[in-house]
Design an enzyme around this catalytic site. Structure first.
Site, PDB file in Angstrom:
ATOM      1  CG  ASN A  53       6.528 -35.377 -70.795  1.00  0.00           C
ATOM      2  OD1 ASN A  53       7.604 -35.373 -71.377  1.00  0.00           O
ATOM      3  ND2 ASN A  53       5.463 -34.728 -71.275  1.00  0.00           N
ATOM      4  CG  HIS A  54       3.322 -32.823 -68.756  1.00  0.00           C
ATOM      5  ND1 HIS A  54       3.235 -34.013 -69.450  1.00  0.00           N
ATOM      6  CD2 HIS A  54       2.164 -32.734 -68.047  1.00  0.00           C
ATOM      7  CE1 HIS A  54       2.085 -34.606 -69.188  1.00  0.00           C
ATOM      8  NE2 HIS A  54       1.412 -33.840 -68.324  1.00  0.00           N
ATOM      9  CG  ASP A  67       8.793 -31.795 -72.407  1.00  0.00           C
ATOM     10  OD1 ASP A  67       7.884 -32.629 -72.481  1.00  0.00           O
ATOM     11  OD2 ASP A  67      10.015 -32.101 -72.479  1.00  0.00           O
ATOM     12  NE  ARG A 118      -1.238 -44.802 -67.277  1.00  0.00           N
ATOM     13  CZ  ARG A 118      -1.425 -43.666 -67.920  1.00  0.00           C
ATOM     14  NH1 ARG A 118      -1.041 -42.525 -67.384  1.00  0.00           N
ATOM     15  NH2 ARG A 118      -1.999 -43.656 -69.093  1.00  0.00           N
ATOM     16  CG  ASP A 173       0.742 -39.494 -68.282  1.00  0.00           C
ATOM     17  OD1 ASP A 173      -0.246 -40.037 -68.801  1.00  0.00           O
ATOM     18  OD2 ASP A 173       1.116 -38.326 -68.551  1.00  0.00           O
ATOM     19  CE  LYS A 194       3.910 -41.154 -78.043  1.00  0.00           C
ATOM     20  NZ  LYS A 194       3.202 -41.634 -79.248  1.00  0.00           N
ATOM     21  CG  HIS A 195       5.733 -37.587 -74.730  1.00  0.00           C
ATOM     22  ND1 HIS A 195       5.696 -36.941 -75.933  1.00  0.00           N
ATOM     23  CD2 HIS A 195       4.593 -38.337 -74.674  1.00  0.00           C
ATOM     24  CE1 HIS A 195       4.577 -37.244 -76.579  1.00  0.00           C
ATOM     25  NE2 HIS A 195       3.900 -38.101 -75.832  1.00  0.00           N
ATOM     26  CD  GLU A 206      -0.265 -42.740 -71.890  1.00  0.00           C
ATOM     27  OE1 GLU A 206      -1.376 -42.358 -72.296  1.00  0.00           O
ATOM     28  OE2 GLU A 206       0.623 -41.952 -71.523  1.00  0.00           O
ATOM     29  CG  HIS A 213      -8.027 -41.660 -68.417  1.00  0.00           C
ATOM     30  ND1 HIS A 213      -7.279 -42.697 -68.920  1.00  0.00           N
ATOM     31  CD2 HIS A 213      -7.138 -40.789 -67.862  1.00  0.00           C
ATOM     32  CE1 HIS A 213      -6.000 -42.470 -68.680  1.00  0.00           C
ATOM     33  NE2 HIS A 213      -5.881 -41.317 -68.050  1.00  0.00           N
ATOM     34  NE  ARG A 246     -10.547 -37.998 -69.047  1.00  0.00           N
ATOM     35  CZ  ARG A 246      -9.489 -37.208 -69.203  1.00  0.00           C
ATOM     36  NH1 ARG A 246      -9.481 -36.006 -68.638  1.00  0.00           N
ATOM     37  NH2 ARG A 246      -8.453 -37.609 -69.904  1.00  0.00           N
TER      38      ARG A 246
END
Length: 504
Positions: free
Chosen positions: A142-143, A185, A214, A216, A219-220, A245, A312, A365
């Site tokens: 995403n970024h 982004d 996994r 990250d 939804k973005h 996620e 986390h 963390r």
């Protein structure tokens, strides 16, 4: 002599047939729903290589603390004994300064030098595979990090969306195009950007032979990207696992990404209910069953959803309990019991098995402490062992057969195995009585405490201490738990005897 040879041959063939059938069934049954995942923040787990400890400051919660690939490799035996069958690691790619957590990418094709080399990572994957432990890498598409070099490259000016913070979380376009927490982004609608990210995802699979991602901030990123992404990774490795996620409380919203090819998701709606119910005594467990009923309706395979009580991004479960002035050991044991016996894949965040405390990021963390609470570690390992030994806890159906205030009984059945999980979520000791059609002629064997309870008149009466949970295997009254072992041992003795007679 001829009869002896025939008998010996038939016995041997029968033995081979049984063994081959057992092996075939074992191979056929293993799937992702059978795994138990351990979530590792690479920098905060174990320091196995002091040579990469530059800029390490263990007194600064936002600095590197020294964890690395070699440290994880050193602890694979520990994880195996804990009942772990898969590990999920935070992003391993090169990050910007102070990006100890891995989510501020600086170079998508290089490992973070604080963690070790690609060879170190490949060695970790190989040694994990030798122990039948799968490896999942956290991946961010995403970024980038805050000051990625692409931002100063004129040829890549279209690789990012215009700088604009997410201001309307109900506007999907804003959620996908806005800059999350000020992070640049990536414009995945741009074919160049998209192809780069897809090639990169395929590269790490082929380079390291990992077993899953996994994903990250799912939804973005637009769903059409995930459709293409899932196709590419499955072409690279057919059984490759994707767990996303999607930080949202509505399963209908989350399940839309199932259609985009993402197999599974970390189950935030269940997480919210588990924390609410188990952090404080006296709560009803009925909503846990409601979450499962919704999951069955909305998801393609709800048994592959990732269940968790810690991660986390949220304050530790133990801290939630302490804020309610409750007993963290009792509350955590209840929560862990549900985590390991409910449908879905349990995800254990590092340190939960040692009852580690922690407030908001970065306090949640802290560096892993392997000596903090050996008693809880032993309890967690017991649950991990039970989950692997009993398929009903991994694949069984799930029903709530008693819902009485803070007292509850769940039932799981798979093929010829039936297990009841009994909870007393109240502080007071209680008698929990219930009937079920499968009870007659059976007894209860407590798999945690190795005690037995008899069924009387088609019902069971249990004396359950306050704030405890029990996992009961339903067993025929006349059955002997060692019967099959005795039969197997007898069969071997028969074969040895036949061999002796044949030699004579």
């Amino acid at each position: 002599m001829g009869k002896k040879i025939i008998i010996l041959g038939l016995s041997f063939l029968l033995f081979l047939s049984v063994q081959n059938k057992a092996l075939a069934e074992k191979k056929e049954e293993r799937s992702w729903k059978d795994e138990t995942i351990y979530f590792i923040m690479v920098d905060r787990f174990q320091n196995g290589d002091k040579k990469n400890d530059f800029e390490v400051d263990t007194s600064d919660p936002a600095a590197y603390h020294g964890g690395d690939f070699k440290g994880i490799t050193e602890k694979l035996d520990y994880l195996e004994k804990l009942g772990v069958t898969a590990i999920w690691m935070t992003p391993v790619v090169k990050n910007k300064e102070r990006g100890y957590h891995g989510y501020w990418t600086e170079d998508f094709y290089e490992t973070e030098e604080h963690f070790g080399t690609k060879e170190d990572l490949k060695q970790l994957v190989k040694e994990a595979d030798d122990r039948d432990i799968k490896v999942i890498l956290d991946l961010v598409v995403n970024h980038t990090g805050y000051k990625h070099s692409w931002q100063n490259d004129p040829e890549k000016k279209d690789w990012f969306h215009p700088q604009e913070e997410i201001s309307n979380w109900d506007n999907q376009q804003n959620v996908e195009n806005g800059w999350l927490a000020g992070l640049p982004d990536l414009n995945t609608e741009n074919p160049e950007t998209r192809n780069y990210l897809l090639d990169m995802a395929e590269y790490w699979i082929k380079e390291t032979d990992i077993d899953g991602y996994r994903l990250d901030t799912v939804k973005h990123v637009p769903k059409d990207f995930w459709i293409e992404f899932s196709k590419r990774v499955k072409e690279a490795k057919s059984d490759f696992y994707l767990i996303g996620e999607v930080w949202h409380n509505d399963p209908r919203y989350i399940a839309e990404y199932n259609k985009a090819g993402i197999h599974s998701f970390v189950d935030y709606p269940l997480f919210n209910e588990m924390v609410r119910i188990f952090k404080q005594s006296g709560q009803s467990l009925s909503e846990l069953h409601s979450v499962w009923e919704r999951n069955k309706y909305y998801y393609e395979d709800p048994y592959t959803l990732g269940n968790f009580i810690d991660n986390h991004d949220n304050i530790r479960f133990v801290r939630e309990v302490l804020l309610k002035q409750e007993d963290p050991e009792k509350r955590l044991k209840l929560a862990l019991t549900y985590l390991y016996t409910a449908p879905g894949i349990p995800i254990l965040y590092q340190g939960t098995e040692h009852m580690m405390d922690g407030a908001k990021d970065p306090d949640n963390r802290r560096m892993m402490d392997f000596s903090q609470n050996k008693k809880m570690e032993t309890f967690t390992a017991k649950l991990g062992d039970l989950r692997q030994k009993h398929p009903a806890l991994r694949r069984g159906d799930f029903s709530m057969i008693k819902d009485d205030g803070a007292k509850a009984v769940f039932k799981r059945t798979y093929r010829d195995e039936t297990i009841y999980i009994v909870y007393n979520n109240d502080k007071k000791d209680a008698e929990i009585t219930f009937k079920d059609k499968d009870l007659s002629g059976h007894k209860f064997v407590d798999l945690i405490n190795e005690e037995e309870a008899k069924v009387k008149g088609g019902k069971i009466e249990l004396q359950v201490k306050g704030e405890t949970a029990h996992v009961f295997l339903l067993q025929e009254e006349s059955s002997n738990p060692y019967l099959y072992a005795a039969i197997a041992a007898g069969g071997i003795l028969v074969i040895l005897l036949l061999v002796f007679l044949f030699k004579k």
